[in-house]
Write a protein that holds these residues in place. Structure first.
Motif, PDB file in Angstrom:
ATOM      1  N   ASP A  89       0.820  -1.217   0.000  1.00 47.01           N
ATOM      2  CA  ASP A  89       0.000   0.000   0.000  1.00 47.01           C
ATOM      3  C   ASP A  89       0.855   1.269   0.000  1.00 47.01           C
ATOM      4  OD1 ASP A  89       0.928   0.329   2.615  1.00 47.01           O
ATOM      5  OD2 ASP A  89      -0.946  -0.313   3.536  1.00 47.01           O
ATOM      6  N   ASP A  92       0.375   4.546   2.164  1.00 43.64           N
ATOM      7  CA  ASP A  92      -0.357   5.671   1.582  1.00 43.64           C
ATOM      8  C   ASP A  92      -1.865   5.405   1.685  1.00 43.64           C
ATOM      9  OD1 ASP A  92      -1.699   6.582  -1.309  1.00 43.64           O
ATOM     10  OD2 ASP A  92      -0.421   8.098  -0.389  1.00 43.64           O
ATOM     11  N   LYS A  94      -4.547   6.552   0.101  1.00 49.66           N
ATOM     12  CA  LYS A  94      -5.272   6.351  -1.161  1.00 49.66           C
ATOM     13  C   LYS A  94      -4.976   4.961  -1.720  1.00 49.66           C
ATOM     14  CE  LYS A  94      -5.996   8.496  -5.708  1.00 49.66           C
ATOM     15  NZ  LYS A  94      -5.553   7.387  -6.572  1.00 49.66           N
ATOM     16  N   ARG A  95      -3.701   4.588  -1.707  1.00 45.76           N
ATOM     17  CA  ARG A  95      -3.346   3.255  -2.190  1.00 45.76           C
ATOM     18  C   ARG A  95      -3.913   2.179  -1.283  1.00 45.76           C
ATOM     19  NH1 ARG A  95       2.893   2.760  -3.898  1.00 45.76           N
ATOM     20  NH2 ARG A  95       2.301   0.562  -3.864  1.00 45.76           N
ATOM     21  N   GLU A  98      -7.274   1.398  -2.449  1.00 47.02           N
ATOM     22  CA  GLU A  98      -7.182   0.688  -3.730  1.00 47.02           C
ATOM     23  C   GLU A  98      -6.793  -0.775  -3.526  1.00 47.02           C
ATOM     24  OE1 GLU A  98      -4.339   3.090  -5.758  1.00 47.02           O
ATOM     25  OE2 GLU A  98      -5.774   4.689  -6.243  1.00 47.02           O
ATOM     26  N   VAL A  99      -5.930  -1.036  -2.548  1.00 44.03           N
ATOM     27  CA  VAL A  99      -5.517  -2.402  -2.244  1.00 44.03           C
ATOM     28  C   VAL A  99      -6.715  -3.226  -1.770  1.00 44.03           C
ATOM     29  CG1 VAL A  99      -4.226  -3.766  -0.543  1.00 44.03           C
ATOM     30  CG2 VAL A  99      -3.071  -1.975  -1.829  1.00 44.03           C
TER      31      VAL A  99
END
Length: 427
Positions: A89, A92, A94-95, A98-99
């Protein structure tokens, strides 16, 4: 649906083979007799392989693979092997979200697990609820127990900052001093320390005379030390990230032999060798530890077992490389969380994503977690209403370049009133 009852005594895992180079893919042949339900249980591991949490992420991953091997060697969960699906990730938020998306929609994971840094947890938890995916975090932040997250997010393997500092403050006030300057990272985790320690030390008749918030991207700290008031009796430091060694060295250079008392959270030196040149001034200073890095004189068989499985020596370093120091004060949370997931899944009769809410209810029903190979850090109590576990804290002193435990807090020292009841929230 009524909650499953959950046994409070846990069997102790013994006689397991030492961990070798663990694979994310289990040997499924040993589970062939389980029939049509022998497909792996997939646990999506949100890991900080890069970014400011990388040192933690590497050891969180090593601990996760060791626990998974122990679980699979003992027959898996409900007769099914566990498969770890890891995604970076980047530390972060935001990531992180997304993960979770990838776990649900690309990998077909049963649950998500493993996150440490608080801003990533806070950025990811809303998506976990939207995906209706149980999200087991190993973070320490008070965000779970505060009620700011949701019923899908649980922290059953590591205590939170509010509990930690409340348990620490009496020792600091009684033994080190009552006028405290705090140095902390300028994000949610650091703000938890700022707020909760300020309250806790005031309850002991002390006060925080200065609060120095450090940007997480800072690489030099000398300019901050002149801001420490002369009246300071104790410097309380809790820094994280790749510049922690620089921080501690510069603090030593600034104060020399005339430093106030120093009380640090080991976060400031996680994964750092105490024999590193420039750290000599820490001799005689105190640290909080979630689990003692150095094997103590009264080391339990549970700690011995855990160290052997994870591949950590009596100094808290890799058995393969004495300079590769572990994040021992935190990574036990991964080990203990995975065994709690196992217990919850077995209590819920978990078969697949359709049983996710049954899993959450089963974990919410857990209370007592006896000290064991599954819980080597110490006996714990899980609060199903707040989704937060409570456990012992350790205060250690640097003696001869090693951390020696001076005081172990009780569970009760860290208790505080509930701020939320997640069990009343709908799924």
């Amino acid at each position: 649906m009524a909650k499953k009852t959950f046994p409070t005594r846990r069997k102790i895992l013994t006689g397991m083979a030492a961990v070798g180079a663990a694979s994310a893919l289990p040997d499924v042949t040993r589970f062939a007799q389980a029939g049509s339900h022998s497909a792996p249980i997939k646990i999506g591991f949100q890991v900080h392989r890069t970014g400011i949490g990388a040192a933690y992420g590497r050891w969180y991953e090593r601990t996760t693979m060791a626990a998974t091997k122990v679980i699979n060697d003992a027959g898996g969960i409900n007769g099914r092997p566990v498969e770890i699906v890891a995604e970076d990730d980047g530390t972060d938020p935001k990531r992180g979200a997304e993960v979770l998306e990838k776990f649900a929609n690309q990998h077909g994971c049963d649950i998500a697990y493993g996150t440490l840094f608080s801003h990533v947890v806070i950025g990811s938890a809303p998506r976990a609820a939207e995906l209706k995916m149980p999200y087991f975090v190993v973070s320490e932040g008070h965000h779970v127990a505060s009620g700011m997250l949701n019923r899908y997010t649980l922290q059953p393997g590591i205590t939170d900052v509010k509990s930690q500092v409340q348990a620490m403050a009496p020792f600091v006030a009684s033994n080190l001093g009552k006028k405290v300057t705090m140095i902390f990272p300028d994000f949610a985790f650091g703000h938890n320390h700022r707020d909760f320690f300020s309250d806790a030390i005031e309850a002991q008749g002390g006060e925080v005379v200065a609060k120095l918030a450090i940007p997480p991207t800072e690489t030099s700290f000398t300019k901050y030390f002149p801001q420490i008031p002369r009246e300071t009796e104790v410097i309380y430091h809790v820094m994280v990230g790749p510049s922690v060694l620089t921080f501690v060295k510069e603090m030593g250079e600034f104060f020399g032999p005339s430093a106030p008392q120093i009380f640090g959270f080991i976060d400031s030196l996680e994964a750092v060798d105490f024999a590193t040149p420039g750290l000599e001034f820490l001799e005689g200073t105190h640290f909080w530890e979630g689990m003692p890095r150095y094997a103590q004189a009264d080391q339990t068989d549970y700690d011995k077992f855990y160290r052997a499985q994870v591949g950590v020596d009596e100094n808290g370093a890799s058995v393969d490389d004495p300079k590769d120091v572990s994040t021992y004060a935190h990574m036990f949370g991964c080990w203990e969380t995975l065994f709690t997931i196992k217990d919850g899944m077995e209590a819920a009769g978990y078969m697949g994503p359709q049983d996710r809410t049954k899993l959450i209810e089963a974990v919410e029903a857990i209370t007592d977690m006896p000290e064991s190979n599954e819980h080597p850090q110490g006996a714990k109590l899980f609060n199903g209403k707040t989704h937060q576990v409570f456990g012992p804290q350790y205060i250690s002193k640097v003696e001869g370049g090693k951390l020696v435990v001076q005081h172990t807090t009780s569970l009760e020292d860290g208790f505080y009133p509930d701020e939320v009841d997640y069990t009343t929230q709908s799924f």
